[in-house]
Design a protein around this motif. Structure first.
Motif, PDB file in Angstrom:
ATOM      1  N   LEU A 161      -0.427  61.728  25.594  1.00 17.48           N
ATOM      2  CA  LEU A 161      -1.298  60.870  24.804  1.00 17.48           C
ATOM      3  C   LEU A 161      -1.892  59.755  25.662  1.00 17.48           C
ATOM      4  O   LEU A 161      -3.057  59.375  25.488  1.00 17.48           O
ATOM      5  N   GLU A 162      -1.107  59.233  26.592  1.00 20.07           N
ATOM      6  CA  GLU A 162      -1.605  58.180  27.480  1.00 20.07           C
ATOM      7  C   GLU A 162      -2.684  58.720  28.417  1.00 20.07           C
ATOM      8  O   GLU A 162      -3.709  58.075  28.646  1.00 20.07           O
ATOM      9  N   LEU A 163      -2.469  59.930  28.940  1.00 17.45           N
ATOM     10  CA  LEU A 163      -3.439  60.514  29.860  1.00 17.45           C
ATOM     11  C   LEU A 163      -4.730  60.918  29.159  1.00 17.45           C
ATOM     12  O   LEU A 163      -5.750  61.155  29.820  1.00 17.45           O
ATOM     13  N   ALA A 164      -4.700  60.990  27.840  1.00 15.50           N
ATOM     14  CA  ALA A 164      -5.918  61.321  27.098  1.00 15.50           C
ATOM     15  C   ALA A 164      -6.864  60.125  26.987  1.00 15.50           C
ATOM     16  O   ALA A 164      -8.043  60.294  26.690  1.00 15.50           O
ATOM     17  N   GLU A 165      -6.347  58.921  27.233  1.00 17.57           N
ATOM     18  CA  GLU A 165      -7.175  57.712  27.197  1.00 17.57           C
ATOM     19  C   GLU A 165      -7.600  57.399  28.639  1.00 17.57           C
ATOM     20  O   GLU A 165      -6.752  57.130  29.493  1.00 17.57           O
ATOM     21  N   PRO A 166      -8.899  57.437  28.964  1.00 15.81           N
ATOM     22  CA  PRO A 166      -9.348  57.357  30.359  1.00 15.81           C
ATOM     23  C   PRO A 166      -8.859  56.143  31.124  1.00 15.81           C
ATOM     24  O   PRO A 166      -8.487  56.260  32.299  1.00 15.81           O
ATOM     25  N   ARG A 167      -8.821  54.972  30.470  1.00 12.90           N
ATOM     26  CA  ARG A 167      -8.392  53.774  31.199  1.00 12.90           C
ATOM     27  C   ARG A 167      -6.902  53.826  31.520  1.00 12.90           C
ATOM     28  O   ARG A 167      -6.491  53.480  32.645  1.00 12.90           O
TER      29      ARG A 167
END
Length: 283
Positions: free
Chosen positions: A47-53
């Motif tokens: 889920l974290e890697l799905a958010e670009p920043r």
């Protein structure tokens, strides 16, 4: 498992010192199970890697590619210290993490600026961790009532504040609302596939448990919200076969019932004068 988490810390001392969370918390019950911890941790990272920043803050400023096992050990230990560790040691560790975040900034591959102390990103990381661990326990170990899920979100607030995540969800309703807010922010990336490939190969589990590693990764993918999984293009290759699902649940059930004196959970119970099987009693 304790060695794989890199834990050289004695959770049984100093005698009587409380943790950041009380022993009757939902978190203490969930984090004692290494299967929920492993699966939920992978779900959170996806889920974290799905958010670009967040993705590029992790990928551009960490040693995961070159020292994946060491990074996994540090992350696992940090999670255990946050929940079970003596309060003074847990706060000192978190202060170190916050200082490190202060040095992490840059631009994503799409050109968007980021800083690891951005409150929106800190809230997302806290939310994904809570979701991952809670959902892994709920699906593969023991079903959690709605009020228990709310309680876990609420009890994590003091810890979230220490990390700087003042807006982290404190209930299931707030968690779902944050997912809705972030829906347009989450995007696919080759880094997601690279992360899973690394996780397939790294010796994250002891030798005897290595055959479980791929089913555990599949289990982590399966508890992602469906729309997230679809957006990240994690298709049939990451779907558990019926025998794999049974294998994961059986292993989780075994871990839920075996009291290991060397585990951080049991050591912490001992530190607080509780019986070693305190977290393993039927509720």
């Amino acid at each position: 498992m304790r060695q794989r988490l890199g834990s050289q810390m004695d959770f049984s001392t100093p005698e009587g010192e409380p943790a950041l969370l009380p022993p009757n918390s939902v978190s203490w019950r969930i984090f004692k199970n290494p299967v929920a911890l492993f699966i939920g941790g992978v779900t959170a990272v996806l889920l974290e890697l799905a958010e670009p920043r967040v993705r590029d803050a992790i990928w551009q400023h960490s040693t995961f590619r070159s020292h994946a096992l060491r990074r996994l050990q540090r992350t696992g230990l940090a999670a255990l210290v946050t929940v079970y560790g003596p309060r003074t040691k847990a706060k000192a560790m978190i202060e170190g993490v916050v200082r490190m975040h202060g040095r992490v900034s840059g631009r994503t591959s799409e050109g968007e600026p980021y800083h690891a102390t951005d409150p929106e990103l800190l809230d997302w990381v806290q939310a994904t961790a809570g979701f991952g661990f809670m959902e892994a326990y709920h699906v593969y170990v023991h079903r959690l009532h709605f009020f228990e899920r709310d309680a876990m979100s609420a009890e994590a607030r003091p810890v979230a504040l220490l990390y700087g995540a003042a807006g982290a969800p404190t209930s299931q309703a707030e968690l779902y609302a944050l997912f809705d807010v972030m829906r347009q922010r989450l995007v696919p990336s080759p880094i997601v596939s690279e992360f899973l490939e690394i996780m397939e190969d790294v010796p994250a589990l002891p030798g005897v448990a290595r055959p479980l590693q791929r089913p555990f990764l599949k289990a982590a993918v399966e508890i992602l919200p469906r729309w997230v999984r679809k957006r990240l293009a994690l298709g049939d290759r990451w779907t558990l076969k019926p025998w794999e699902r049974a294998f994961v649940k059986t292993t989780a059930a075994i871990c839920e019932s075996i009291v290991l004196p060397s585990s951080p959970a049991v050591q912490s119970c001992r530190r607080l004068g509780l019986s070693e099987n305190y977290l393993y009693r039927r509720r």
